[in-house]
Design an enzyme around this catalytic site. Structure first.
Site, PDB file in Angstrom:
ATOM      1  N   HIS A 221      -2.890  -6.683   6.719  1.00  0.00           N
ATOM      2  CA  HIS A 221      -2.313  -5.928   7.595  1.00  0.00           C
ATOM      3  C   HIS A 221      -3.091  -4.583   8.101  1.00  0.00           C
ATOM      4  CE1 HIS A 221      -1.105  -3.457   3.942  1.00  0.00           C
ATOM      5  NE2 HIS A 221      -1.135  -2.588   4.921  1.00  0.00           N
TER       6      HIS A 221
HETATM    7  C1  UD1 Z   1       1.890   1.540   7.852  1.00  0.00           C
HETATM    8  C2  UD1 Z   1       0.684   2.729   7.320  1.00  0.00           C
HETATM    9  C3  UD1 Z   1      -0.061   1.795   6.505  1.00  0.00           C
HETATM   10  C4  UD1 Z   1       0.567   1.049   5.354  1.00  0.00           C
HETATM   11  C5  UD1 Z   1       1.790   0.188   5.819  1.00  0.00           C
HETATM   12  C6  UD1 Z   1       2.209  -0.636   4.773  1.00  0.00           C
HETATM   13  C7  UD1 Z   1       0.195   4.452   8.742  1.00  0.00           C
HETATM   14  C8  UD1 Z   1      -0.759   5.004   9.754  1.00  0.00           C
HETATM   15  N1  UD1 Z   1       0.019   3.079   8.155  1.00  0.00           N
HETATM   16  O1  UD1 Z   1       1.106   0.512   8.499  1.00  0.00           O
HETATM   17  O2  UD1 Z   1      -0.986   2.872   5.928  1.00  0.00           O
HETATM   18  O3  UD1 Z   1      -0.460   0.387   4.437  1.00  0.00           O
HETATM   19  O4  UD1 Z   1       2.264   0.830   6.775  1.00  0.00           O
HETATM   20  O5  UD1 Z   1       2.996  -1.742   5.016  1.00  0.00           O
HETATM   21  O6  UD1 Z   1       1.134   5.117   8.358  1.00  0.00           O
HETATM   22  N2  UD1 Z   1       6.888  -2.634  12.759  1.00  0.00           N
HETATM   23  C9  UD1 Z   1       7.996  -3.577  12.674  1.00  0.00           C
HETATM   24  N3  UD1 Z   1       9.220  -3.293  11.933  1.00  0.00           N
HETATM   25  C10 UD1 Z   1       8.933  -2.257  11.126  1.00  0.00           C
HETATM   26  C11 UD1 Z   1       7.747  -1.186  11.114  1.00  0.00           C
HETATM   27  C12 UD1 Z   1       6.926  -1.606  12.021  1.00  0.00           C
HETATM   28  O7  UD1 Z   1       8.195  -4.770  13.347  1.00  0.00           O
HETATM   29  O8  UD1 Z   1      10.069  -2.024  10.447  1.00  0.00           O
HETATM   30  C13 UD1 Z   1       5.811  -3.226  13.499  1.00  0.00           C
HETATM   31  C14 UD1 Z   1       5.756  -2.213  14.876  1.00  0.00           C
HETATM   32  O9  UD1 Z   1       5.460  -3.099  15.906  1.00  0.00           O
HETATM   33  C15 UD1 Z   1       4.745  -1.426  14.516  1.00  0.00           C
HETATM   34  C16 UD1 Z   1       3.881  -2.273  13.944  1.00  0.00           C
HETATM   35  O10 UD1 Z   1       4.624  -2.925  13.044  1.00  0.00           O
HETATM   36  O11 UD1 Z   1       4.217  -0.880  15.936  1.00  0.00           O
HETATM   37  C17 UD1 Z   1       3.003  -1.061  12.997  1.00  0.00           C
HETATM   38  O12 UD1 Z   1       3.883  -0.198  12.223  1.00  0.00           O
HETATM   39  P1  UD1 Z   1       3.107   1.257  11.664  1.00  0.00           P
HETATM   40  O13 UD1 Z   1       4.292   1.829  10.711  1.00  0.00           O
HETATM   41  O14 UD1 Z   1       2.797   1.845  12.840  1.00  0.00           O
HETATM   42  O15 UD1 Z   1       1.915   0.846  10.908  1.00  0.00           O
HETATM   43  P2  UD1 Z   1       1.829  -0.212   9.567  1.00  0.00           P
HETATM   44  O16 UD1 Z   1       0.744  -1.162  10.434  1.00  0.00           O
HETATM   45  O17 UD1 Z   1       2.958  -0.863   9.372  1.00  0.00           O
HETATM   46  N1  UDP Z   2       5.131  -6.034  -1.180  1.00  0.00           N
HETATM   47  C1  UDP Z   2       6.291  -6.780  -0.910  1.00  0.00           C
HETATM   48  N2  UDP Z   2       6.510  -7.576  -0.291  1.00  0.00           N
HETATM   49  C2  UDP Z   2       5.570  -8.207   0.392  1.00  0.00           C
HETATM   50  C3  UDP Z   2       4.057  -7.611   0.541  1.00  0.00           C
HETATM   51  C4  UDP Z   2       4.074  -6.449  -0.319  1.00  0.00           C
HETATM   52  O1  UDP Z   2       7.113  -6.212  -1.915  1.00  0.00           O
HETATM   53  O2  UDP Z   2       5.881  -9.305   1.187  1.00  0.00           O
HETATM   54  C5  UDP Z   2       4.756  -4.952  -1.833  1.00  0.00           C
HETATM   55  C6  UDP Z   2       3.740  -4.909  -2.775  1.00  0.00           C
HETATM   56  O3  UDP Z   2       4.008  -5.342  -4.135  1.00  0.00           O
HETATM   57  C7  UDP Z   2       3.288  -3.253  -3.041  1.00  0.00           C
HETATM   58  C8  UDP Z   2       3.590  -2.705  -1.744  1.00  0.00           C
HETATM   59  O4  UDP Z   2       4.528  -3.805  -1.061  1.00  0.00           O
HETATM   60  O5  UDP Z   2       4.395  -2.905  -3.982  1.00  0.00           O
HETATM   61  C9  UDP Z   2       2.285  -2.600  -0.854  1.00  0.00           C
HETATM   62  O6  UDP Z   2       2.630  -2.148   0.467  1.00  0.00           O
HETATM   63  P1  UDP Z   2       1.756  -2.668   1.657  1.00  0.00           P
HETATM   64  O7  UDP Z   2       0.614  -3.548   1.384  1.00  0.00           O
HETATM   65  O8  UDP Z   2       2.563  -2.811   2.500  1.00  0.00           O
HETATM   66  O9  UDP Z   2       1.018  -1.010   1.911  1.00  0.00           O
HETATM   67  P2  UDP Z   2      -0.265  -0.611   1.056  1.00  0.00           P
HETATM   68  O10 UDP Z   2      -0.203  -0.332  -0.345  1.00  0.00           O
HETATM   69  O11 UDP Z   2      -1.615  -1.210   1.720  1.00  0.00           O
HETATM   70  O12 UDP Z   2      -0.395   0.983   1.963  1.00  0.00           O
END
Ligand code: UD1
Ligand code: UDP
Length: 374
Positions: A221
């Site tokens: 991601h």
């Molecule tokens: C965010 C965090 C990242 C973290 C990740 C964990 C920041 C800058 N990024 O990235 O560090 O590793 O979460 O998963 O804070 N969206 C949905 N449903 C949701 C939320 C988001 O569909 O509930 C979609 C939206 O289109 C959104 C995109 O995902 O624009 C990205 O969401 P966003 O929270 O901005 O960043 P992540 O890539 O999720």
């Molecule tokens: N995780 C989860 N379901 C998934 C993918 C990840 O529960 O389908 C959990 C994973 O075990 C860990 C956390 O989400 O506890 C990590 O989150 P993510 O990779 O979204 O964020 P990051 O750690 O990169 O910020």
């Protein structure tokens, strides 16, 4: 009188970190901890599922900020959090990790004055403490939005709770001494150890038709990997060539990018599923032959599970997972990924669990906080 602490969570990896902290605060009657959910992640599969599985109490305050550009999202978090602090008059605001919710709430807390002073380290103080859990991590990659969030949050935090030795070294280099930086271990691992037995009861392998130890688990991601269609295309192609069944719980950001790029993954090799709950995902990690990921938290979890992890990034802010654990940091080139794949059995055999990743980190944090306030 109790110390009121506003605990902030907003995105998926925050929920695993906040769960043990809320439990530890709950065991100490001197604290009155309240949960603020910013709503950065709002889909049930990225939020509600973790509340149910990890027995996180319903949030006391929901900001419902939703998605947006970095500036829009961070600004919305700040605008909505400021009146909450004014009303709640906390002694401390605790933020975890490195997401936009972390920095947004930390900045607000650092500039607000309470109506009444309280005693901190024997001195009167009006501003709530800013408390950062998972402080000091650095990827040294300014292209990563999380790196900006980490550096800024640490620079305005009063208490910095650190999960691995590199965090202490980084903070010392930045002039943060042992009065502010405290090594406590990893709260995400508190959650893993508490959930491990339950995860081994999960039936997800049967549901997905997978055999223990026979498949690769993929998560992707990071914007640097998924937002560029050529990069995404190339990565998927390399993983495809490893020749083992791959299960891929797809983050919503990535789901969109796959669709936009018109990418079709070979269904005889790949199983794409929605983001999974924590228990099923933990079971999938524990039983994988290898995990291929760009996640931060997954690098740590595989280290504790003793499962080989190949990190599809050029850098990591979590070097202990490479130095001691099961992580190989390989980047995105075909040759490097294949070479790492050939080494997974050796890596698995040599791994050990880092110090203080023992399930007691949240208790250490609460004890340290009580001693600075008491
Ligand atoms: C965010 C965090 C990242 C973290 C990740 C964990 C920041 C800058 N990024 O990235 O560090 O590793 O979460 O998963 O804070 N969206 C949905 N449903 C949701 C939320 C988001 O569909 O509930 C979609 C939206 O289109 C959104 C995109 O995902 O624009 C990205 O969401 P966003 O929270 O901005 O960043 P992540 O890539 O999720
Ligand atoms: N995780 C989860 N379901 C998934 C993918 C990840 O529960 O389908 C959990 C994973 O075990 C860990 C956390 O989400 O506890 C990590 O989150 P993510 O990779 O979204 O964020 P990051 O750690 O990169 O910020």
């Amino acid at each position: 009188m109790s110390w009121r602490i506003l605990c902030v969570a907003g995105a998926r990896p925050n929920f695993m970190k906040i769960a043990p902290l809320l439990r530890a605060f709950g065991r100490d009657p001197r604290f009155d901890a309240r949960l603020v959910h910013t709503g950065q992640h709002y889909d049930d599969k990225l939020s509600k599922v973790f509340f149910d599985e990890l027995a996180i109490p319903r949030p006391d305050i929901e900001l419902e900020v939703g998605s947006g550009t970095h500036a829009q999202q961070t600004a919305e978090i700040m605008k909505r959090f400021e009146p909450v602090i004014e009303k709640e008059q906390p002694h401390g605001v605790l933020v975890v990790g490195d997401v936009n919710s972390t920095i947004g709430c930390a900045i607000v807390a650092a500039k607000v004055f309470r109506n009444e002073a309280f005693t901190y380290r024997g001195q009167p103080r009006r501003r709530p403490l800013v408390i950062h859990v998972e402080a000091g991590l650095r990827s040294f990659d300014g292209d990563m939005p999380e790196e900006i969030n980490r550096m800024l949050t640490d620079s305005i935090s009063d208490l910095l709770f650190v999960s691995e030795p590199a965090g202490m070294t980084n903070l010392a280099r930045e002039g943060v001494g042992p009065d502010r930086a405290i090594m406590v271990g990893n709260v995400m691992i508190d959650t893993l150890l508490a959930a491990r037995d339950r995860a081994m009861q999960s039936t997800v392998l049967d549901t997905l038709g997978l055999k223990d130890g026979s498949y690769g688990l993929v998560t992707l991601h990071r914007p640097s990997n998924v937002d560029d269609p050529d990069m995404l295309h190339s990565l998927v192609g390399v993983l495809d060539g490893l020749g083992l069944p791959l299960v891929f719980p797809v983050h919503p950001r990535t789901r969109k990018r796959i669709a936009d790029a018109g990418l079709v993954l070979d269904p005889t090799r790949w199983q794409l599923v929605d983001p999974l709950g924590y228990i099923d995902f933990l079971r999938l990690q524990a039983s994988a032959r290898v995990v291929l990921t760009d996640s931060g938290g997954v690098q740590e979890e595989t280290t504790v599970l003793g499962v080989p992890c190949i990190t599809l990034r050029e850098n990591t802010e979590r070097p202990v997972t490479v130095d001691q654990g099961t992580n190989q940091l390989v980047g995105t080139s075909r040759d490097a990924i294949i070479a790492a794949f050939h080494k997974i059995d050796a890596v698995r055999a040599a791994a050990r669990v880092p110090d203080q990743w023992d399930g007691k980190s949240a208790d250490r944090i609460v004890a340290a906080l009580a001693s600075t306030l008491g």
